[in-house]
Scaffold this motif. Sequence first.
Motif, PDB file in Angstrom:
ATOM      1  N   CYS A  97      -7.273  -5.666  14.033  1.00 56.98           N
ATOM      2  CA  CYS A  97      -6.493  -4.425  14.118  1.00 56.98           C
ATOM      3  C   CYS A  97      -5.054  -4.732  14.503  1.00 56.98           C
ATOM      4  CB  CYS A  97      -7.106  -3.465  15.136  1.00 56.98           C
ATOM      5  SG  CYS A  97      -8.638  -2.687  14.604  1.00 56.98           S
ATOM      6  N   PHE A  98      -4.875  -5.574  15.502  1.00 58.08           N
ATOM      7  CA  PHE A  98      -3.521  -5.906  15.956  1.00 58.08           C
ATOM      8  C   PHE A  98      -2.748  -6.626  14.845  1.00 58.08           C
ATOM      9  CE2 PHE A  98      -0.217  -8.249  18.225  1.00 58.08           C
ATOM     10  CZ  PHE A  98       0.316  -7.230  19.008  1.00 58.08           C
ATOM     11  N   LYS A  99      -3.418  -7.532  14.150  1.00 59.97           N
ATOM     12  CA  LYS A  99      -2.778  -8.266  13.054  1.00 59.97           C
ATOM     13  C   LYS A  99      -2.317  -7.297  11.963  1.00 59.97           C
ATOM     14  CE  LYS A  99      -3.692 -11.827   9.609  1.00 59.97           C
ATOM     15  NZ  LYS A  99      -4.672 -12.785   9.071  1.00 59.97           N
ATOM     16  N   PHE A 100      -3.175  -6.327  11.614  1.00 59.41           N
ATOM     17  CA  PHE A 100      -2.791  -5.347  10.592  1.00 59.41           C
ATOM     18  C   PHE A 100      -1.623  -4.497  11.076  1.00 59.41           C
ATOM     19  CE2 PHE A 100      -2.971  -1.158   8.631  1.00 59.41           C
ATOM     20  CZ  PHE A 100      -2.894  -1.506   7.289  1.00 59.41           C
ATOM     21  N   LEU A 136      -1.873   5.628   9.839  1.00 58.32           N
ATOM     22  CA  LEU A 136      -1.764   4.231  10.256  1.00 58.32           C
ATOM     23  C   LEU A 136      -2.882   3.860  11.224  1.00 58.32           C
ATOM     24  CD1 LEU A 136      -0.379   1.518  10.204  1.00 58.32           C
ATOM     25  CD2 LEU A 136       1.293   2.391  11.852  1.00 58.32           C
ATOM     26  N   VAL A 137      -3.209   4.742  12.141  1.00 61.70           N
ATOM     27  CA  VAL A 137      -4.299   4.474  13.083  1.00 61.70           C
ATOM     28  C   VAL A 137      -5.607   4.306  12.313  1.00 61.70           C
ATOM     29  CG1 VAL A 137      -5.724   5.514  14.906  1.00 61.70           C
ATOM     30  CG2 VAL A 137      -3.229   5.489  15.118  1.00 61.70           C
ATOM     31  N   PHE A 138      -5.885   5.208  11.385  1.00 60.79           N
ATOM     32  CA  PHE A 138      -7.128   5.131  10.610  1.00 60.79           C
ATOM     33  C   PHE A 138      -7.173   3.857   9.771  1.00 60.79           C
ATOM     34  CE2 PHE A 138      -9.679   6.125   6.794  1.00 60.79           C
ATOM     35  CZ  PHE A 138     -10.905   6.316   7.417  1.00 60.79           C
ATOM     36  N   ALA A 139      -6.097   3.550   9.059  1.00 60.38           N
ATOM     37  CA  ALA A 139      -6.059   2.348   8.220  1.00 60.38           C
ATOM     38  C   ALA A 139      -6.255   1.088   9.070  1.00 60.38           C
ATOM     39  CB  ALA A 139      -4.739   2.276   7.457  1.00 60.38           C
ATOM     40  N   THR A 140      -5.671   1.074  10.259  1.00 58.64           N
ATOM     41  CA  THR A 140      -5.813  -0.067  11.157  1.00 58.64           C
ATOM     42  C   THR A 140      -7.261  -0.248  11.580  1.00 58.64           C
ATOM     43  OG1 THR A 140      -3.551   0.205  11.966  1.00 58.64           O
ATOM     44  CG2 THR A 140      -5.058  -1.029  13.375  1.00 58.64           C
TER      45      THR A 140
END
Length: 133
Positions: free
Chosen positions: A78-81, A116-120
């Motif tokens: 998640c952090f990388k994305f 963005l939160v959902f995609a992450t």
Amino acid sequence: MIIVFKHLTHDNHWIDSFISVGTNSKYIHSQINFSNGYAGSAWMEYGATLRSIENTIVYPFLFDYIDITDTDIDEQKCFKFMLSQVGKQFDMMGAIVATLFPRPVKHRDTWHCSELVFATLVYGGLQTEPINS
């Protein structure tokens, strides 16, 4: 890793009110707080970025928190994305239009916070199923 939702009463911007009414929600912003002290999201003022958590939460009692630390979602992925999205612009038109016409999240050049939160989370392993209407 914690998903954070900001209440409408936190801010008084007309766009926040519009989003709240359009989504039939008491929330106006979402972000992910990572265990390394950074929060990731898309903000109107900054676009997609990572910010220090203490600089994103002014009134903690006006937020709701969902701790997803003990789930199958991979925080490092998640952090990388989220890091790969830093610098992309905030999608103001998308934030407004999405309240009226929901759209699928795809590879994007602009984001609003919930997209963005959902995609992450999906990138990190969140399992989703199609919603039949």
